[in-house]
Scaffold this motif. Structure first.
Motif, PDB file in Angstrom:
ATOM      1  N   GLU A 157       0.836  -1.217   0.000  1.00  0.00           N
ATOM      2  CA  GLU A 157       0.000   0.000   0.000  1.00  0.00           C
ATOM      3  C   GLU A 157       0.863   1.256   0.000  1.00  0.00           C
ATOM      4  OE1 GLU A 157      -2.523  -0.742   3.354  1.00  0.00           O
ATOM      5  OE2 GLU A 157      -3.573  -2.353   2.288  1.00  0.00           O
ATOM      6  N   ARG A 158       1.955   1.190   0.770  1.00  0.00           N
ATOM      7  CA  ARG A 158       2.874   2.338   0.798  1.00  0.00           C
ATOM      8  C   ARG A 158       3.490   2.549  -0.587  1.00  0.00           C
ATOM      9  NH1 ARG A 158       4.642   0.895   6.167  1.00  0.00           N
ATOM     10  NH2 ARG A 158       6.335  -0.338   5.289  1.00  0.00           N
ATOM     11  N   LEU A 159       3.873   1.439  -1.208  1.00  0.00           N
ATOM     12  CA  LEU A 159       4.497   1.517  -2.540  1.00  0.00           C
ATOM     13  C   LEU A 159       3.509   2.075  -3.562  1.00  0.00           C
ATOM     14  CD1 LEU A 159       6.824   0.793  -4.539  1.00  0.00           C
ATOM     15  CD2 LEU A 159       5.840  -1.491  -4.701  1.00  0.00           C
ATOM     16  N   LEU A 160       2.256   1.647  -3.430  1.00  0.00           N
ATOM     17  CA  LEU A 160       1.229   2.042  -4.401  1.00  0.00           C
ATOM     18  C   LEU A 160       0.968   3.548  -4.366  1.00  0.00           C
ATOM     19  CD1 LEU A 160      -0.428   0.444  -6.461  1.00  0.00           C
ATOM     20  CD2 LEU A 160      -2.294   0.365  -4.803  1.00  0.00           C
ATOM     21  N   LYS A 161       1.158   4.129  -3.182  1.00  0.00           N
ATOM     22  CA  LYS A 161       0.948   5.575  -3.053  1.00  0.00           C
ATOM     23  C   LYS A 161       1.937   6.328  -3.939  1.00  0.00           C
ATOM     24  CE  LYS A 161      -1.051   6.034   1.521  1.00  0.00           C
ATOM     25  NZ  LYS A 161      -0.731   6.246   2.931  1.00  0.00           N
ATOM     26  N   ASP A 162       3.204   5.876  -3.908  1.00  0.00           N
ATOM     27  CA  ASP A 162       4.248   6.541  -4.698  1.00  0.00           C
ATOM     28  C   ASP A 162       4.277   6.063  -6.136  1.00  0.00           C
ATOM     29  OD1 ASP A 162       5.024   7.813  -2.420  1.00  0.00           O
ATOM     30  OD2 ASP A 162       6.507   6.273  -1.888  1.00  0.00           O
ATOM     31  N   HIS A 163       3.721   4.896  -6.357  1.00  0.00           N
ATOM     32  CA  HIS A 163       3.834   4.270  -7.682  1.00  0.00           C
ATOM     33  C   HIS A 163       2.448   3.737  -8.076  1.00  0.00           C
ATOM     34  CE1 HIS A 163       6.114   2.313 -10.889  1.00  0.00           C
ATOM     35  NE2 HIS A 163       5.405   1.201 -10.668  1.00  0.00           N
ATOM     36  N   PRO A 164       1.572   4.596  -8.558  1.00  0.00           N
ATOM     37  CA  PRO A 164       0.157   4.222  -8.759  1.00  0.00           C
ATOM     38  C   PRO A 164      -0.043   3.298  -9.968  1.00  0.00           C
ATOM     39  CG  PRO A 164       0.532   6.473  -9.492  1.00  0.00           C
ATOM     40  CD  PRO A 164       1.839   5.987  -8.960  1.00  0.00           C
ATOM     41  N   ALA A 165       0.341   2.067  -9.805  1.00  0.00           N
ATOM     42  CA  ALA A 165       0.258   1.100 -10.904  1.00  0.00           C
ATOM     43  C   ALA A 165      -1.151   0.512 -10.983  1.00  0.00           C
ATOM     44  CB  ALA A 165       1.261  -0.018 -10.677  1.00  0.00           C
ATOM     45  N   GLY A 166      -1.543   0.179 -12.181  1.00  0.00           N
ATOM     46  CA  GLY A 166      -2.840  -0.457 -12.377  1.00  0.00           C
ATOM     47  C   GLY A 166      -2.715  -1.948 -12.639  1.00  0.00           C
ATOM     48  N   TRP A 167      -1.468  -2.406 -12.798  1.00  0.00           N
ATOM     49  CA  TRP A 167      -1.258  -3.813 -13.149  1.00  0.00           C
ATOM     50  C   TRP A 167      -0.084  -4.396 -12.372  1.00  0.00           C
ATOM     51  CZ3 TRP A 167      -4.430  -6.529 -16.333  1.00  0.00           C
ATOM     52  CH2 TRP A 167      -5.354  -5.783 -17.075  1.00  0.00           C
ATOM     53  N   MET A 168      -0.244  -5.655 -12.018  1.00  0.00           N
ATOM     54  CA  MET A 168       0.875  -6.372 -11.399  1.00  0.00           C
ATOM     55  C   MET A 168       1.232  -7.585 -12.262  1.00  0.00           C
ATOM     56  SD  MET A 168       1.375  -8.172  -7.669  1.00  0.00           S
ATOM     57  CE  MET A 168       1.859  -6.717  -6.749  1.00  0.00           C
ATOM     58  N   LEU A 169       2.529  -7.727 -12.565  1.00  0.00           N
ATOM     59  CA  LEU A 169       3.027  -8.883 -13.334  1.00  0.00           C
ATOM     60  C   LEU A 169       3.362 -10.018 -12.371  1.00  0.00           C
ATOM     61  CD1 LEU A 169       3.367  -6.567 -15.401  1.00  0.00           C
ATOM     62  CD2 LEU A 169       5.560  -7.566 -16.025  1.00  0.00           C
ATOM     63  N   TRP A 170       2.824 -11.195 -12.652  1.00  0.00           N
ATOM     64  CA  TRP A 170       3.089 -12.379 -11.831  1.00  0.00           C
ATOM     65  C   TRP A 170       3.907 -13.376 -12.650  1.00  0.00           C
ATOM     66  CZ3 TRP A 170       1.412 -13.122  -6.745  1.00  0.00           C
ATOM     67  CH2 TRP A 170       0.490 -12.194  -6.241  1.00  0.00           C
ATOM     68  N   GLU A 171       4.766 -14.140 -11.919  1.00  0.00           N
ATOM     69  CA  GLU A 171       5.553 -15.198 -12.596  1.00  0.00           C
ATOM     70  C   GLU A 171       4.677 -16.380 -12.986  1.00  0.00           C
ATOM     71  OE1 GLU A 171       9.521 -16.077 -10.485  1.00  0.00           O
ATOM     72  OE2 GLU A 171       8.182 -15.233  -8.975  1.00  0.00           O
ATOM     73  N   GLY A 172       3.684 -16.656 -12.128  1.00  0.00           N
ATOM     74  CA  GLY A 172       2.764 -17.767 -12.378  1.00  0.00           C
ATOM     75  C   GLY A 172       1.380 -17.370 -11.929  1.00  0.00           C
ATOM     76  N   ASP A 173       0.416 -18.268 -12.121  1.00  0.00           N
ATOM     77  CA  ASP A 173      -0.962 -17.964 -11.734  1.00  0.00           C
ATOM     78  C   ASP A 173      -1.043 -17.687 -10.239  1.00  0.00           C
ATOM     79  OD1 ASP A 173      -1.839 -18.282 -14.289  1.00  0.00           O
ATOM     80  OD2 ASP A 173      -2.297 -20.420 -14.040  1.00  0.00           O
ATOM     81  N   PRO A 174      -1.510 -16.502  -9.848  1.00  0.00           N
ATOM     82  CA  PRO A 174      -1.606 -16.200  -8.413  1.00  0.00           C
ATOM     83  C   PRO A 174      -2.882 -16.786  -7.804  1.00  0.00           C
ATOM     84  CG  PRO A 174      -2.201 -14.270  -9.696  1.00  0.00           C
ATOM     85  CD  PRO A 174      -1.869 -15.342 -10.692  1.00  0.00           C
TER      86      PRO A 174
END
Lengths: 392, 315
Positions: free
Chosen positions: B239-256
């Motif tokens: 959540e802290r990271l998202l405040k500074d870095h308002p990303a709309g997508w997260m890349l996953w290595e495999g199915d989360p």
């Protein structure tokens, strides 16, 4: 025939005198012969090993120390070089480097840190068990297995470099996973480990509990956001097992890790010449020696010493022969009554001469027999004797 | 005369038949055995060597090859191989703890060693105050920069050609085809990113460093595993990271996990799988997996370009 019988009876009667004469003659004959056998064997062993090793790379200094350490695992460790030298050879594309780190011992046998290429290069075959696979494993030579009475599944402890080095590295308990077939070379008397295991023995690569997660806070001297400083209380593992192998790690750049020497196997003659040219000047801190030339130089010195020894032995032999002549001349005086008796019963001067000649022949034959026996007994051990007396 | 011609024809046919029958045997005897430490290298080597090599990547399908530890039997198989293809950049740490024939090792990424990315944030330690403190790591998914992947493929071609110089032309042709495919991926990836260059993205794991550097992705990574639900601390850091870095997508290595997807959606973050393909895929090959990855990214960048979210949940 009568002369021989009488001479034999006379010698048998004077046992002490006869034994002394036979021993004198035997010793004076066996000394140069034994020396010759041992030198021939040492020449064979030294040249065979050196001849099958194209080039040796090491620190500048004594090429002989370098060759003796790299070829015969002699105790004297030459000045060390680093893995950077190995990398330089590998990236040159001219030769295959086979690094060696021969510095430590396990129960008085040299620990030879190297790569698997060494076994292929020397044509060494595993007689029991398997080849090195994991950190902390060792493969032992046939003599090591025989003398220490150990085999696959046993363990071997590295010896500390200095007996009272309290701050030194703990000995490493190595697992014996293979025994080499006898090669009749210095390899029979070596404990082979992977190069990285040799660095573990030195303490350069080590394993311990994770200090960032450890429960014992007393081992931590200082902790910052990105660094933890541990005290000497942090116990390093002295045996590498499946449970702790993941914790083993390098400190510093692997390029700076030490080697005692490197066998360099050029792709062809041209590559060998090119490589030798690169290490000729005074600039590079390394020397690229041709082991055969180095060992031939050593043999030339040995043979010069042998020539001096031969001269000494010749002088001693002449002195012994003169002493023998004196012994016989004196014995003639002591045996005046015997000689008179021979004359009285019809013997001539030539009979006396034949009697004396027969005695000398019997003594010489006995000495020759003893000499042959001695050399025959020594011959099978000459290989081992040479390694113990001249090489190890 | 006719009889002689017929005999000559028969002889020719027999000769051709004989050659056809013995060719597979000769080829089998001549076949290289190549072991690799990850799937991309296996794919590259097999494409380049074709039938002239048996390329083996023995890691089980359910492990991360970067952190796998082979058993003694598998190590023995590596030792017997004609070539062992290493990735470099500290990939497959087990290589440093086993004995392998050095003359048969190929560090495929050696050509890009100067461009390795040193990872930060790793806690280091030392023994006493005077010692070295370095445990810094190196980012190792080098092949996600497709130009670097082409360099690795070229190193494989060189190594195989050294062992079988008689087939060097075949290997060169195969390597050229592979390079074209990899550079096509490179071009396509650049084109995708150029649609919305500054799009902020998140990565569930720090494995996309080379991808981010090469294609100038605005990417920040957390330290999550696809099959584990992040704990409270991890969500807080996120959540802290998202405040500074308002990303709309997260890349996953495999199915989360679905729970992770749902909770991310509550924060306005969609999930997308970008498989680094370190291990062999269940279906398809390296190129197909990368093409799928790029297709997914394309939709992310296009959706961002148009300012909307095109789909709920994982892509």
């Amino acid at each position: 025939m009568d002369s021989l019988y009488l001479a034999w009876r006379y010698l048998a009667f004077n046992k002490l005198r006869t034994a002394t004469l036979v021993i004198c003659v035997t010793l004076i004959a066996i000394l140069p012969l034994a020396l010759q056998v041992l030198l021939a064997e040492s020449e064979r062993q030294l040249l065979a090993r050196a001849g099958s090793t194209p080039l040796l790379l090491g620190a500048r200094g004594s090429a002989l120390d370098l060759a003796m350490n790299a070829l015969y695992f002699a105790d004297e460790t030459p000045e060390l070089i680093s893995m950077a030298a190995d990398e330089a050879i590998a990236t040159s594309g001219l030769a295959m480097p086979i690094p060696l780190y021969v510095r430590f011992q396990a129960r008085r046998f040299p620990i030879v840190g190297t790569t698997l290429d060494y076994f292929g290069f020397r044509g060494l075959r595993i007689a029991q068990g398997r080849q090195l696979a994991l950190l902390g494993e060792c493969v032992i030579g046939a003599d090591v297995a025989e003398r220490l009475g150990i085999g696959v599944g046993d363990s071997l402890l590295s010896s500390p470099e200095a007996l009272f080095d309290l701050a030194g590295v703990y000995p490493l308990k190595m697992q014996v996973v293979g025994v080499l077939a006898r090669a009749h070379s210095a390899d029979d008397r070596a404990v082979f480990v992977d190069l990285k295991t040799a660095w573990v023995v030195q303490g350069l690569v080590h394993g311990h509990e994770d200090v960032t997660r450890g429960e014992d806070s007393s081992v931590i001297i200082d902790r910052t956001q990105d660094n933890v400083v541990a005290s000497a209380r942090l116990v390093e593992y002295t045996e590498i097992t499946a449970d702790n192998i993941d914790s083993f790690h390098f400190h510093g750049s692997p390029d700076s890790y030490p080697l005692s020497a490197m066998i360099v196997v050029p792709n062809d003659d041209k590559a060998g010449t090119l490589l030798r040219g690169r290490y000729l000047g005074s600039e590079p801190p390394y020397q690229l020696a041709v082991p055969k030339t180095v060992i031939e130089g050593l043999l030339a010195t040995i043979f010069r010493i042998k020539e001096v020894l031969d001269a000494v032995i010749l002088i001693v032999a002449v002195a012994t022969v003169l002493a023998l002549v004196l012994v016989f001349a004196l014995s003639l005086r002591l045996r005046q009554r015997e000689i008179q008796t021979v004359f009285h019963i019809g013997g001539s001067r030539s009979t006396i001469a034949r009697l004396l000649a027969a005695e000398i022949v019997i003594i010489l034959l006995a000495a020759a027999l003893l000499c042959a026996l001695g050399i025959t007994v020594m011959q099978p051990f000459s290989d081992e004797l040479v390694r113990v007396l001249f090489i190890a | 005369m006719r009889g002689k011609t017929r005999s000559a024809h028969c002889l020719q046919v027999l000769l051709v038949l004989g050659l056809m029958m013995t060719a597979p045997l000769l080829q089998a005897a001549d076949r290289l055995v190549v072991y690799t430490v990850n799937y991309p290298l296996q794919y590259f080597a097999q494409r380049i060597a074709g039938d002239y090599a048996e390329v083996v990547f023995p890691a089980p399908a359910d492990v991360d090859p970067a952190f796998w530890q082979p058993d003694a039997a598998t190590i023995a198989a590596y030792q017997q191989a004609d070539l062992v293809l290493l990735n470099g950049a500290g990939y497959a740490k087990w290589v440093g703890r086993v004995s392998l024939p050095r003359s048969r090792l190929v560090h495929t990424a050696a050509g890009v060693a100067a461009d390795y990315i040193e990872t930060t944030g790793t806690v280091t330690h030392s023994h006493g105050r005077e010692g070295s403190h370095s445990h810094a790591g190196t980012a190792f998914t080098t092949w996600l920069d497709f130009r670097q992947a082409a360099v690795q493929a070229n190193a494989i071609r060189e190594a195989i050609s050294r062992l079988r110089p008689q087939y060097a032309d075949v290997f060169a042709a195969n390597a050229n085809a592979l390079e074209s495919d990899l550079l096509a991926l490179d071009t396509r990836m650049q084109a995708i990113v150029s649609a919305a260059p500054d799009t902020p993205l998140l990565a569930s794991h720090p494995v996309y460093q080379y991808l981010a550097r090469r294609y100038d992705l605005n990417l920040e990574a957390v330290m999550w595993e696809p099959h584990t639900l992040p704990d409270a601390g991890q969500w807080l850091a996120f959540e802290r990271l998202l405040k500074d870095h308002p990303a709309g997508w997260m890349l996953w290595e495999g199915d989360p996990l679905q729970e992770s997807i749902d909770r991310l959606q509550q924060h306005g973050v969609q999930s997308i799988v970008f498989d680094p393909c370190g291990n062999a895929p269940g279906e398809g090959d390296f190129l197909e997996i990368m093409s799928t990855n790029l297709r997914r990214l394309d939709r992310v960048f296009r959706s961002n370009d148009s300012g909307g979210v095109f789909q709920q949940g994982i892509e």
